[in-house]
Scaffold this motif. Structure first.
Motif, PDB file in Angstrom:
ATOM      1  N   VAL A   1    -101.936 -10.868   5.043  1.00 38.63           N
ATOM      2  CA  VAL A   1    -101.072 -11.779   5.899  1.00 38.63           C
ATOM      3  C   VAL A   1     -99.941 -11.027   7.182  1.00 38.63           C
ATOM      4  CG1 VAL A   1     -99.010 -13.082   5.237  1.00 38.63           C
ATOM      5  CG2 VAL A   1    -100.599 -13.103   3.701  1.00 38.63           C
ATOM      6  N   PRO A   2    -100.386 -12.011   8.242  1.00 37.99           N
ATOM      7  CA  PRO A   2     -98.796 -11.029   9.097  1.00 37.99           C
ATOM      8  C   PRO A   2     -97.913 -11.138   8.441  1.00 37.99           C
ATOM      9  CG  PRO A   2    -100.517 -12.917   9.962  1.00 37.99           C
ATOM     10  CD  PRO A   2    -100.574 -13.191   8.483  1.00 37.99           C
ATOM     11  N   PHE A   3     -96.634 -10.170   8.989  1.00 33.09           N
ATOM     12  CA  PHE A   3     -95.649  -9.768   9.145  1.00 33.09           C
ATOM     13  C   PHE A   3     -95.296  -8.495   9.874  1.00 33.09           C
ATOM     14  CE2 PHE A   3     -98.051  -6.431   6.588  1.00 33.09           C
ATOM     15  CZ  PHE A   3     -97.265  -5.506   7.318  1.00 33.09           C
ATOM     16  N   GLU A   4     -93.927  -8.849   9.695  1.00 33.60           N
ATOM     17  CA  GLU A   4     -92.909  -7.623  10.670  1.00 33.60           C
ATOM     18  C   GLU A   4     -92.323  -6.781  10.131  1.00 33.60           C
ATOM     19  OE1 GLU A   4     -92.585  -8.155  14.171  1.00 33.60           O
ATOM     20  OE2 GLU A   4     -93.038 -10.013  14.304  1.00 33.60           O
ATOM     21  N   PRO A   5     -93.358  -5.262  10.028  1.00 34.94           N
ATOM     22  CA  PRO A   5     -93.029  -4.447   9.720  1.00 34.94           C
ATOM     23  C   PRO A   5     -90.939  -3.732   9.725  1.00 34.94           C
ATOM     24  CG  PRO A   5     -94.659  -3.483  10.916  1.00 34.94           C
ATOM     25  CD  PRO A   5     -94.346  -4.737  10.905  1.00 34.94           C
ATOM     26  N   THR A   6     -90.470  -3.437   8.679  1.00 32.18           N
ATOM     27  CA  THR A   6     -89.035  -3.228   8.677  1.00 32.18           C
ATOM     28  C   THR A   6     -88.834  -1.531   9.153  1.00 32.18           C
ATOM     29  OG1 THR A   6     -88.825  -5.026   8.018  1.00 32.18           O
ATOM     30  CG2 THR A   6     -86.729  -3.486   7.504  1.00 32.18           C
ATOM     31  N   LEU A   7     -87.402  -1.116  10.047  1.00 33.37           N
ATOM     32  CA  LEU A   7     -87.388   0.388   9.762  1.00 33.37           C
ATOM     33  C   LEU A   7     -86.442   0.543   9.110  1.00 33.37           C
ATOM     34  CD1 LEU A   7     -88.230   0.812  13.713  1.00 33.37           C
ATOM     35  CD2 LEU A   7     -89.486   1.283  12.318  1.00 33.37           C
ATOM     36  N   ILE A   8     -86.300   1.131   8.374  1.00 27.69           N
ATOM     37  CA  ILE A   8     -85.392   2.627   7.731  1.00 27.69           C
ATOM     38  C   ILE A   8     -84.550   3.438   8.353  1.00 27.69           C
ATOM     39  CG2 ILE A   8     -84.720   2.834   4.948  1.00 27.69           C
ATOM     40  CD1 ILE A   8     -86.900   1.039   3.936  1.00 27.69           C
ATOM     41  N   SER A   9     -83.474   3.738   8.434  1.00 27.30           N
ATOM     42  CA  SER A   9     -82.568   4.328   8.129  1.00 27.30           C
ATOM     43  C   SER A   9     -82.768   5.730   7.425  1.00 27.30           C
ATOM     44  CB  SER A   9     -81.739   4.426   8.943  1.00 27.30           C
ATOM     45  OG  SER A   9     -80.798   5.220   9.077  1.00 27.30           O
ATOM     46  N   THR A  10     -83.777   6.518   7.759  1.00 31.12           N
ATOM     47  CA  THR A  10     -84.600   7.716   6.818  1.00 31.12           C
ATOM     48  C   THR A  10     -83.508   9.620   7.108  1.00 31.12           C
ATOM     49  OG1 THR A  10     -86.451   7.871   6.585  1.00 31.12           O
ATOM     50  CG2 THR A  10     -86.150   6.251   5.408  1.00 31.12           C
ATOM     51  N   GLY A  11     -83.764   9.033   8.251  1.00 27.63           N
ATOM     52  CA  GLY A  11     -83.433  10.615   9.240  1.00 27.63           C
ATOM     53  C   GLY A  11     -85.402  11.240   9.482  1.00 27.63           C
TER      54      GLY A  11
ATOM     55  N   PRO B   1     -88.000  12.124  11.516  1.00 29.39           N
ATOM     56  CA  PRO B   1     -87.889  12.982  12.717  1.00 29.39           C
ATOM     57  C   PRO B   1     -88.620  12.292  13.217  1.00 29.39           C
ATOM     58  CG  PRO B   1     -88.808  14.461  11.163  1.00 29.39           C
ATOM     59  CD  PRO B   1     -87.703  13.556  10.298  1.00 29.39           C
ATOM     60  N   ILE B   2     -89.810  11.891  13.186  1.00 25.94           N
ATOM     61  CA  ILE B   2     -90.883  10.859  13.627  1.00 25.94           C
ATOM     62  C   ILE B   2     -90.682   9.641  14.111  1.00 25.94           C
ATOM     63  CG2 ILE B   2     -93.379   9.744  13.332  1.00 25.94           C
ATOM     64  CD1 ILE B   2     -93.417  11.981  10.818  1.00 25.94           C
ATOM     65  N   LEU B   3     -89.577   9.415  13.526  1.00 25.80           N
ATOM     66  CA  LEU B   3     -89.393   7.722  14.424  1.00 25.80           C
ATOM     67  C   LEU B   3     -87.850   7.437  14.914  1.00 25.80           C
ATOM     68  CD1 LEU B   3     -90.706   5.032  13.308  1.00 25.80           C
ATOM     69  CD2 LEU B   3     -91.356   7.240  12.123  1.00 25.80           C
ATOM     70  N   ALA B   4     -87.965   9.083  15.251  1.00 21.34           N
ATOM     71  CA  ALA B   4     -86.804   9.222  15.793  1.00 21.34           C
ATOM     72  C   ALA B   4     -86.191   8.803  17.321  1.00 21.34           C
ATOM     73  CB  ALA B   4     -86.233  10.684  16.322  1.00 21.34           C
ATOM     74  N   ASN B   5     -86.870   8.148  17.762  1.00 22.14           N
ATOM     75  CA  ASN B   5     -86.109   7.779  19.250  1.00 22.14           C
ATOM     76  C   ASN B   5     -87.299   5.922  19.316  1.00 22.14           C
ATOM     77  OD1 ASN B   5     -84.944   9.405  20.062  1.00 22.14           O
ATOM     78  ND2 ASN B   5     -87.074  10.187  20.596  1.00 22.14           N
ATOM     79  N   ILE B   6     -87.675   5.923  17.997  1.00 19.43           N
ATOM     80  CA  ILE B   6     -88.141   4.007  17.816  1.00 19.43           C
ATOM     81  C   ILE B   6     -87.312   3.253  17.166  1.00 19.43           C
ATOM     82  CG2 ILE B   6     -90.359   3.105  16.593  1.00 19.43           C
ATOM     83  CD1 ILE B   6     -91.860   5.261  16.651  1.00 19.43           C
ATOM     84  N   ARG B   7     -86.932   2.113  18.089  1.00 18.37           N
ATOM     85  CA  ARG B   7     -85.987   1.117  17.268  1.00 18.37           C
ATOM     86  C   ARG B   7     -86.989  -0.243  16.187  1.00 18.37           C
ATOM     87  NH1 ARG B   7     -84.144   4.909  17.566  1.00 18.37           N
ATOM     88  NH2 ARG B   7     -82.048   5.200  18.604  1.00 18.37           N
ATOM     89  N   SER B   8     -88.124  -0.207  17.477  1.00 21.87           N
ATOM     90  CA  SER B   8     -88.985  -1.303  15.981  1.00 21.87           C
ATOM     91  C   SER B   8     -90.096  -0.871  16.689  1.00 21.87           C
ATOM     92  CB  SER B   8     -88.748  -3.229  16.896  1.00 21.87           C
ATOM     93  OG  SER B   8     -89.309  -2.448  18.665  1.00 21.87           O
TER      94      SER B   8
ATOM     95  N   MET C   1     -89.640   7.921   3.886  1.00 22.24           N
ATOM     96  CA  MET C   1     -90.288   5.992   4.102  1.00 22.24           C
ATOM     97  C   MET C   1     -89.631   5.201   5.291  1.00 22.24           C
ATOM     98  SD  MET C   1     -91.441   3.594   0.723  1.00 22.24           S
ATOM     99  CE  MET C   1     -90.453   3.372   0.497  1.00 22.24           C
ATOM    100  N   PRO C   2     -89.918   5.477   6.092  1.00 17.80           N
ATOM    101  CA  PRO C   2     -88.743   4.714   7.156  1.00 17.80           C
ATOM    102  C   PRO C   2     -89.417   3.254   7.429  1.00 17.80           C
ATOM    103  CG  PRO C   2     -90.564   6.894   8.650  1.00 17.80           C
ATOM    104  CD  PRO C   2     -90.680   6.266   6.310  1.00 17.80           C
ATOM    105  N   ILE C   3     -90.804   3.170   7.041  1.00 19.64           N
ATOM    106  CA  ILE C   3     -91.142   1.928   7.415  1.00 19.64           C
ATOM    107  C   ILE C   3     -91.878   1.288   6.198  1.00 19.64           C
ATOM    108  CG2 ILE C   3     -93.412   0.048   8.742  1.00 19.64           C
ATOM    109  CD1 ILE C   3     -93.353   2.946  10.956  1.00 19.64           C
ATOM    110  N   VAL C   4     -91.543  -0.035   5.899  1.00 22.50           N
ATOM    111  CA  VAL C   4     -91.542  -1.249   4.674  1.00 22.50           C
ATOM    112  C   VAL C   4     -92.172  -2.316   5.154  1.00 22.50           C
ATOM    113  CG1 VAL C   4     -90.132   0.130   3.038  1.00 22.50           C
ATOM    114  CG2 VAL C   4     -89.270  -1.874   4.681  1.00 22.50           C
ATOM    115  N   GLY C   5     -92.680  -2.949   3.860  1.00 22.63           N
ATOM    116  CA  GLY C   5     -93.292  -4.373   4.495  1.00 22.63           C
ATOM    117  C   GLY C   5     -92.098  -5.405   4.076  1.00 22.63           C
TER     118      GLY C   5
ATOM    119  N   TRP D   1    -100.541  -2.931  17.518  1.00 25.13           N
ATOM    120  CA  TRP D   1    -100.595  -1.197  17.288  1.00 25.13           C
ATOM    121  C   TRP D   1    -101.126  -0.713  18.433  1.00 25.13           C
ATOM    122  CZ3 TRP D   1     -97.547   1.558  12.934  1.00 25.13           C
ATOM    123  CH2 TRP D   1     -96.504   0.799  12.751  1.00 25.13           C
ATOM    124  N   LEU D   2    -102.608  -0.990  18.531  1.00 25.93           N
ATOM    125  CA  LEU D   2    -103.312  -0.521  19.467  1.00 25.93           C
ATOM    126  C   LEU D   2    -103.027  -1.029  20.499  1.00 25.93           C
ATOM    127  CD1 LEU D   2    -106.601  -1.763  17.247  1.00 25.93           C
ATOM    128  CD2 LEU D   2    -105.523   0.818  17.576  1.00 25.93           C
TER     129      LEU D   2
END
Length: 213
Positions: free
Chosen positions: A135-145, A147-154, A174-178, A210-211
């Motif tokens: 099912v299509p969904f918009e992943p949610t970013l969580i502020s976990t500190g 370093p891999i997601l440091a400069n990614i906002r969405s 776990m910086p990205i959740v469903g 994503w690709l």
């Protein structure tokens, strides 16, 4: 109805099996009471703790009546499915088939108890199949500190994922959740190295956006 083993992570399978085997045949099956107790135990469990909540009812189908329509309605709302296994020549197949249909599960008539392991294997395969959600969904970013997601906002939309649960370990990022808080991307230290898990894919089936991104 009473519990022999409470709902838990099965970290002691030998001990749990010993307790289950301690159950002795005695009288009839209190189906409604058992299902109601199972529902009340499973309903509060969050999606991140158990992606699939499933009950298997093993019985001859003969029991006192109960308000199954209301109970199965509550189970459906809580995301709990039900399969039934009817044991013996005289089990009430019509009732057990009806319960399984209302519970979005499968009815298994079993004449020979020696075939029970194969029935449980079928149920396990069914549960595993249901761990895929397309099912299509918009992943949610969580502020976990992380370093891999440091400069990614969405991040872009995904069209599916394999359902799993978060590990109860504070060292895991776990910086990205469903949409229901289920893990999409997680990473952690593993000895001298690092490990990561991504529960979607890297093809045009689920991750086309994503690709291109």
């Amino acid at each position: 109805a009473k519990l022999i083993v409470d709902v838990q992570i099965n970290s002691d399978p030998i001990g749990v099996a010993k307790l289950v085997r301690s159950i002795q045949p005695d009288g009839g099956t209190e189906i409604f009471g058992g299902l109601d107790l199972a529902y009340r135990k499973l309903a509060p469990i969050a999606a991140e703790e158990a992606a699939i909540k499933h009950i298997i009812l093993l019985t001859d189908g003969k029991s006192r009546p109960g308000n199954y329509i209301k109970l199965l309605g509550h189970m459906n709302k809580a995301g709990i499915s039900l399969s039934t296994i009817g044991i013996g020549d005289g089990h009430d197949g019509a009732e057990l088939r009806r319960l399984a249909q209302m519970g979005s599960g499968t009815y298994h008539p079993v004449q020979d108890p020696n075939s029970l392991p194969q029935v449980f294997i079928k149920e396990a395969k069914m549960i595993r199949k249901n761990l895929i959600r397309e099912v299509p969904f918009e992943p949610t970013l969580i502020s976990t500190g992380s370093p891999i997601l440091a400069n990614i906002r969405s991040v872009p939309m995904l069209k599916g994922l394999v359902l799993t649960g978060a590990k109860p370990d504070s060292r895991i990022f776990m910086p990205i959740v469903g949409s229901e808080g289920e893990p999409v991307f997680a990473h952690w230290q593993a000895g001298l190295g690092r490990a990561a898990a991504f529960t979607s894919d890297a093809t045009n089936r689920w991750a086309a956006h994503w690709l291109r991104w």
